[in-house]
Design an enzyme around this catalytic site. Structure first.
Site, PDB file in Angstrom:
ATOM      1  N   LYS A 273       5.015   9.675   8.829  1.00 35.40           N
ATOM      2  CA  LYS A 273       4.806   9.277  10.214  1.00 35.40           C
ATOM      3  C   LYS A 273       5.872   9.784  11.181  1.00 35.40           C
ATOM      4  CE  LYS A 273       2.262   5.217   8.633  1.00 35.40           C
ATOM      5  NZ  LYS A 273       0.927   5.809   8.785  1.00 35.40           N
TER       6      LYS A 273
ATOM      7  N   ASP B 103       9.472   2.582  -0.372  1.00 38.66           N
ATOM      8  CA  ASP B 103       8.439   3.264   0.394  1.00 38.66           C
ATOM      9  C   ASP B 103       8.669   2.945   1.867  1.00 38.66           C
ATOM     10  OD1 ASP B 103       6.208   4.133   1.720  1.00 38.66           O
ATOM     11  OD2 ASP B 103       4.754   3.218   0.356  1.00 38.66           O
TER      12      ASP B 103
ATOM     13  N   TYR C  24       0.857  -1.190   0.000  1.00 38.28           N
ATOM     14  CA  TYR C  24       0.000   0.000   0.000  1.00 38.28           C
ATOM     15  C   TYR C  24       0.889   1.235   0.000  1.00 38.28           C
ATOM     16  CZ  TYR C  24      -3.335   3.548   1.462  1.00 38.28           C
ATOM     17  OH  TYR C  24      -4.101   4.688   1.539  1.00 38.28           O
TER      18      TYR C  24
END
Length: 428
Positions: free
Chosen positions: A267, A239, A144
């Site tokens: 994050k 990623d 994702y």
């Protein structure tokens, strides 16, 4: 345990927020029941609006690696808020954060801050296409990379043009330039390059996939991605929105000893505030505006609050801190696995530093999206709710990783393992 106030809030929320939540996984659709509404976090714990206290293994999806409301991060935000919230103009703090990231990552020479992981991966894809003047992107099933159009692709045959959008509102032609292959399958990747090599702009991968629970990329697979990209003139994109500064001082690439062409972050580098970033070799990054023709912009990019929080958090994430986190996570997962064997519960466990995953399955291992989907998700749903009732909060999905913070210690693990033991004893 009562959830009266959560239930009332959810009813209110559904009248003014689509589905009652601002991100789908929070809706509890994958586990059933009413989502919990939280009001406070401290250290390894969260408290819901009904005053139920939980040992937290979500940790804002990895952001709170130091634990909730760490004093150093809170102070940095408070101090900055008295000086600035946003200018929409350059500040020293964004320079300092970029210097921190570049210092930790030998393969990252320059960094561009954005506002989310999705924005970072979207920019990375656009940049790769701009650098190579090619269109095709390779991603992997179960990975994702945010909710932008070209990467929201259902698992398909892997053949060019056969992928289907996994969301309404995305025209099929948008994903026709995205090839979807099996994670950890170097043979299929090699075949894709042999067939389309002169058209492939980039390969994007979560080196440690944390959106199909937790599946580690094999060293051969990840090094193979970088090798094939170099061979065919494509760019490799790691990623690390979840793994960056979560699993190692230099992220997953530091753990594996690899240097991709581009890396995306999110994050943790904002200390819990909305943030993202893309970094890589200066020659590639120079294609971004204002130096190059690949456009990217954002009013809140590099805003002072997020930079201050990120700098405070990164200053505490030392190599020794990661070593301690790895040991505590390993010890917890080992005890969890021991309990599953003691009670004859067929399970598979994966872990890496402060990340862990578990699957209810008879399979000997779980290394791909297909194997993840073959696990017993119904049993996970029952387990999730049983844990909530005993004051332990895991992610409300069988396809999300677990996160351990540096605030978790022997007491929190003891509470968690005792709750698991009681659940296993009941044969739930």
């Amino acid at each position: 345990m009562t959830t009266t106030h959560s239930e009332a809030l959810f009813e209110r929320a559904q009248k003014v927020i689509p589905g009652g939540v601002n991100s789908p996984v929070r809706s509890f659709r994958q586990v059933g029941g009413t989502p919990l509404f939280f009001k406070k976090g401290y250290g390894a714990y969260v408290v819901d609006v009904d005053d139920n206290v939980y040992v937290d293994y979500v940790n804002s999806w990895g952001t709170a690696i130091l634990g909730h409301c760490h004093p150093a991060v809170v102070k940095a935000i408070q101090d900055m808020a008295t000086q600035a919230i946003s200018f929409g103009a350059p500040t020293e703090w964004e320079v300092m954060l970029a210097e921190q990231v570049c210092t930790r990552h030998p393969g990252i020479e320059t960094l561009r801050c954005v506002n989310s992981g999705t924005e970072a991966t979207m920019t990375a894809i656009r940049l790769a296409r701009g650098v190579t003047s090619r269109d095709l992107i390779i991603k992997f099933q179960g990975g994702y990379h945010g909710h932008h159009d070209s990467l929201l692709l259902q698992a398909g045959s892997g053949a060019l043009g056969l992928g289907k959008p996994s969301s309404a509102g995305i025209p099929e032609k948008v994903v026709q330039d995205t090839i979807n292959l099996a994670f950890n399958d170097l043979v299929s990747l090699t075949e894709a390059f042999e067939q389309y090599g002169d058209r492939i702009a980039a390969v994007i991968v979560e080196p440690i996939a944390a959106n199909m629970n937790l599946v580690l990329g094999t060293p051969a697979f990840l090094s193979g991605i970088i090798h094939l990209c170099k061979q065919y003139g494509a760019l490799s994109i790691f990623d690390e929105v979840i793994t960056g500064f979560r699993v190692h001082y230099a992220g997953a690439q530091g753990l594996y000893g690899l240097q991709p062409d581009l890396t995306t972050f999110g994050k943790i580098i904002g200390g819990g505030l909305p943030v993202g970033a893309i970094g890589g070799k200066a020659s590639h990054m120079a294609h971004l505006s204002p130096l190059g023709p690949v456009y990217q912009a954002g009013t809140l990019s590099g805003n002072p609050l997020a930079m201050a929080a990120g700098l405070a958090q990164l200053s505490l994430l030392t190599p020794d801190a990661y070593e301690r986190l790895s040991k505590t996570t390993y010890a917890f997962v080992h005890e969890f696995e021991t309990l599953s064997k003691e009670y004859g519960i067929p399970m598979v466990f994966n872990q890496c530093t402060g990340l862990f995953g578990f699957y209810f399955t008879e399979q000997p291992q779980v290394t791909s999206f297909a194997e993840v989907m073959a696990c017993d998700h119904a049993r996970f749903r029952r387990f999730f709710h049983a844990l909530c009732n005993k004051g332990v909060y895991f992610a409300p999905s069988a396809c999300e990783a677990g996160f351990i913070s540096m605030a978790h210690g022997a007491h929190e693990f003891e509470l968690t393992l005792e709750a698991i033991r009681k659940i296993f004893q009941t044969g739930w």
